[in-house]
Motif scaffolding. Structure first.
Motif, mmCIF file in Angstrom:
data_model
loop_
_atom_site.group_PDB
_atom_site.id
_atom_site.type_symbol
_atom_site.label_atom_id
_atom_site.label_comp_id
_atom_site.label_asym_id
_atom_site.label_seq_id
_atom_site.Cartn_x
_atom_site.Cartn_y
_atom_site.Cartn_z
ATOM 1 N N LEU A 1 0.849 -1.185 0.000
ATOM 2 C CA LEU A 1 0.000 0.000 0.000
ATOM 3 C C LEU A 1 0.887 1.237 0.000
ATOM 4 C CD1 LEU A 1 -2.576 -1.118 2.710
ATOM 5 C CD2 LEU A 1 -3.049 -0.851 0.281
ATOM 6 N N SER A 2 0.414 2.313 -0.610
ATOM 7 C CA SER A 2 1.161 3.574 -0.624
ATOM 8 C C SER A 2 0.393 4.631 0.159
ATOM 9 C CB SER A 2 1.373 4.059 -2.062
ATOM 10 O OG SER A 2 1.934 5.363 -2.067
ATOM 11 N N SER A 3 1.121 5.390 0.983
ATOM 12 C CA SER A 3 0.504 6.506 1.701
ATOM 13 C C SER A 3 0.494 7.774 0.857
ATOM 14 C CB SER A 3 1.245 6.764 3.015
ATOM 15 O OG SER A 3 2.604 7.091 2.762
ATOM 16 N N ASP A 4 1.214 7.727 -0.284
ATOM 17 C CA ASP A 4 1.254 8.855 -1.214
ATOM 18 C C ASP A 4 1.652 10.147 -0.514
ATOM 19 O OD1 ASP A 4 1.063 9.804 -3.834
ATOM 20 O OD2 ASP A 4 -0.973 10.548 -3.528
ATOM 21 N N GLY A 5 2.523 10.020 0.489
ATOM 22 C CA GLY A 5 3.003 11.207 1.205
ATOM 23 C C GLY A 5 1.942 11.921 2.002
ATOM 24 N N ASN A 6 0.841 11.235 2.306
ATOM 25 C CA ASN A 6 -0.301 11.867 2.958
ATOM 26 C C ASN A 6 -0.603 11.147 4.266
ATOM 27 O OD1 ASN A 6 -3.361 11.960 3.490
ATOM 28 N ND2 ASN A 6 -3.071 13.647 2.033
ATOM 29 N N ALA A 7 -0.670 11.896 5.366
ATOM 30 C CA ALA A 7 -0.873 11.284 6.676
ATOM 31 C C ALA A 7 -2.216 10.571 6.776
ATOM 32 C CB ALA A 7 -0.755 12.349 7.767
ATOM 33 N N ALA A 8 -3.253 11.140 6.170
ATOM 34 C CA ALA A 8 -4.578 10.504 6.214
ATOM 35 C C ALA A 8 -4.561 9.180 5.461
ATOM 36 C CB ALA A 8 -5.627 11.442 5.636
ATOM 37 N N MET A 9 -3.845 9.142 4.328
ATOM 38 C CA MET A 9 -3.755 7.895 3.564
ATOM 39 C C MET A 9 -2.900 6.868 4.284
ATOM 40 S SD MET A 9 -3.627 9.008 -0.455
ATOM 41 C CE MET A 9 -3.653 7.272 -0.943
ATOM 42 N N GLU A 10 -1.893 7.335 5.022
ATOM 43 C CA GLU A 10 -1.100 6.411 5.819
ATOM 44 C C GLU A 10 -1.968 5.770 6.900
ATOM 45 O OE1 GLU A 10 3.315 6.588 7.557
ATOM 46 O OE2 GLU A 10 1.913 7.759 8.770
ATOM 47 N N ALA A 11 -2.799 6.575 7.555
ATOM 48 C CA ALA A 11 -3.698 6.050 8.585
ATOM 49 C C ALA A 11 -4.661 5.025 7.992
ATOM 50 C CB ALA A 11 -4.474 7.194 9.231
ATOM 51 N N ARG A 12 -5.167 5.309 6.782
ATOM 52 C CA ARG A 12 -6.081 4.387 6.114
ATOM 53 C C ARG A 12 -5.359 3.081 5.753
ATOM 54 N NH1 ARG A 12 -8.463 7.101 1.128
ATOM 55 N NH2 ARG A 12 -8.893 8.654 2.750
ATOM 56 N N ALA A 13 -4.096 3.197 5.309
ATOM 57 C CA ALA A 13 -3.317 2.001 4.972
ATOM 58 C C ALA A 13 -3.088 1.136 6.199
ATOM 59 C CB ALA A 13 -1.989 2.409 4.343
ATOM 60 N N ILE A 14 -2.819 1.779 7.327
ATOM 61 C CA ILE A 14 -2.615 1.034 8.582
ATOM 62 C C ILE A 14 -3.880 0.272 8.956
ATOM 63 C CG2 ILE A 14 -2.190 1.275 11.058
ATOM 64 C CD1 ILE A 14 -0.485 3.780 10.315
ATOM 65 N N GLU A 15 -5.036 0.951 8.858
ATOM 66 C CA GLU A 15 -6.305 0.299 9.187
ATOM 67 C C GLU A 15 -6.594 -0.856 8.229
ATOM 68 O OE1 GLU A 15 -8.203 0.755 11.869
ATOM 69 O OE2 GLU A 15 -6.559 2.078 12.489
ATOM 70 N N THR A 16 -6.213 -0.698 6.960
ATOM 71 C CA THR A 16 -6.412 -1.775 5.987
ATOM 72 C C THR A 16 -5.605 -3.006 6.364
ATOM 73 O OG1 THR A 16 -6.850 -0.201 4.192
ATOM 74 C CG2 THR A 16 -6.175 -2.418 3.558
ATOM 75 N N LEU A 17 -4.344 -2.809 6.741
ATOM 76 C CA LEU A 17 -3.513 -3.943 7.136
ATOM 77 C C LEU A 17 -4.063 -4.622 8.386
ATOM 78 C CD1 LEU A 17 0.175 -2.746 6.533
ATOM 79 C CD2 LEU A 17 -1.370 -3.985 4.999
ATOM 80 N N LYS A 18 -4.547 -3.831 9.336
ATOM 81 C CA LYS A 18 -5.131 -4.414 10.551
ATOM 82 C C LYS A 18 -6.356 -5.250 10.217
ATOM 83 C CE LYS A 18 -5.511 -1.538 14.049
ATOM 84 N NZ LYS A 18 -5.760 -0.251 14.763
ATOM 85 N N SER A 19 -7.186 -4.754 9.291
ATOM 86 C CA SER A 19 -8.405 -5.478 8.932
ATOM 87 C C SER A 19 -8.092 -6.775 8.194
ATOM 88 C CB SER A 19 -9.303 -4.592 8.066
ATOM 89 O OG SER A 19 -8.765 -4.420 6.767
ATOM 90 N N MET A 20 -6.914 -6.852 7.573
ATOM 91 C CA MET A 20 -6.517 -8.045 6.826
ATOM 92 C C MET A 20 -5.839 -9.087 7.705
ATOM 93 S SD MET A 20 -5.025 -6.179 3.421
ATOM 94 C CE MET A 20 -4.338 -7.704 2.787
ATOM 95 N N ASN A 21 -5.661 -8.775 8.992
ATOM 96 C CA ASN A 21 -5.031 -9.718 9.915
ATOM 97 C C ASN A 21 -3.633 -10.116 9.450
ATOM 98 O OD1 ASN A 21 -4.915 -11.423 12.208
ATOM 99 N ND2 ASN A 21 -5.618 -13.191 11.021
#
Length: 337
Positions: free
Chosen positions: A92-112
């Motif tokens: 996943l890419s955060s595209d240099g954006n803190a909000a997208m980084e937070a979303r990427a983190i939540e995505t990884l958590k949801s994928m176990n």
């Protein structure tokens, strides 16, 4: 899975055992399942399977910029090692954006995910969220550290800047320093490393005042800052050390537009050096003198630490991997300086 088990005429545990490891079932059973797969077209839902496991076989990767060749090469190295170790790398890419980084983190958590390798945004990074995530699954940080204690693999900026500063001082005018936007911790770390290297050589550090955009468009930044400096009378020395090669790309382009010849040979009036040995730095005009950081070694060691924390390195302990590993750079001499 239940429907397929009924279709093939085997128990669900036997079918699940096959999908976890085909070699774990008898050859006759394996042939029966594989024939049924061809006939039915059934494929297990990878994400559903991983959600149902205590620990999945997915390794998460978060990078700041998916188009940067450095991160592309680093990711490729991690993917190859993950696949060879029986894991699937999910990038996943955060595209240099803190909000997208937070979303990427939540995505990884949801994928176990079993664990993750993350290049954090640094000053904008979701530090508390990442630390909370690290309490439940193994995380290894690369490129820029999250803090002073979390597992990390990256370049030893103090050593690498000592190399390039020493060379530039011995081979011509001492360098002034053109920094980078403060998008991660490398901005401050590299400026401090340049200052320390100059002081050790009993030279006066010259840090150029720059704009502070929170932008990953380093080439545009280097171009615009160099044009501004040249229009205001030029650099204070005939040598410029850039925080990274991408800033140097922009600086060289601005010098060319201004009619200034960059290089170390006859007729050249400005030297420009960089850092990182960006995959395209050898093809700049002129090719960039820089310090190489090994994305292969960074990716390899990061995966070694992660597998050690997962207990997949043969130790069976699931312990270790908490080091902060700093890799020395290697100077690459080319025509720009």
């Amino acid at each position: 899975m239940e429907d397929f088990s009924e279709f093939v005429g085997l128990s669900r545990p036997t079918v699940s055992k096959y999908f976890n490891d085909p070699s774990s079932v008898r050859r006759k059973t394996r042939d029966l399942i594989e024939a049924a797969l061809k006939q039915s077209g059934f494929r297990p839902n990878m994400f559903a399977v991983n959600l149902n496991r205590r620990r999945s076989n997915i390794i998460g990767i978060i990078i700041p910029n998916s188009t940067d060749p450095f991160y592309m090469a680093l990711t490729r190295r991690v993917e190859l090692i993950a696949n060879a170790s029986g894991f699937l790398a999910f990038v996943l890419s955060s595209d240099g954006n803190a909000a997208m980084e937070a979303r990427a983190i939540e995505t990884l958590k949801s994928m176990n995910v079993a664990g993750a390798i993350i290049a954090p945004l640094g000053v904008q990074s979701q530090q508390e969220t990442l630390l909370a995530m690290a309490a439940s699954i193994p995380l290894i940080f690369v490129d820029s550290p999250l803090d002073d204690v979390s597992p990390f693999v990256g370049t030893n900026n103090r050593q690498s800047f000592q190399l390039i500063v020493d060379y530039l001082c011995r081979s011509g005018e001492p360098p002034c320093y053109l920094g980078m936007p403060p998008v991660n911790t490398n901005a401050g770390t590299r400026e401090a490393a340049y200052t320390e290297a100059m002081v050790q050589l009993r030279m006066e550090p010259i840090i150029l005042p720059i704009a502070q955009p929170a932008s990953w468009d380093f080439e545009k930044f280097g171009y615009e800052e160099t044009l501004r400096i040249l229009e205001a009378g030029g650099f204070p020395t005939a040598t410029v050390l850039c925080a990274n090669d991408r800033v140097a790309f922009g600086a060289i382009a601005a010098a060319y537009q201004s009619g200034i010849k960059v290089g170390h040979g006859a007729g050249c009036t400005l030297r420009i050096a960089g850092h990182d040995d960006h995959p395209l730095s050898r093809y700049a005009c002129p090719p960039i003198t820089t310090v190489a950081q090994s994305y292969n070694d960074i990716g390899r060691i990061a995966m070694e630490l992660l597998l050690r924390k997962l207990g997949e390195d043969g130790s069976g302990t699931g312990l270790g991997g908490d080091e902060q590993v700093l890799l020395n750079g290697e100077i690459i001499l080319r025509e720009s300086a």
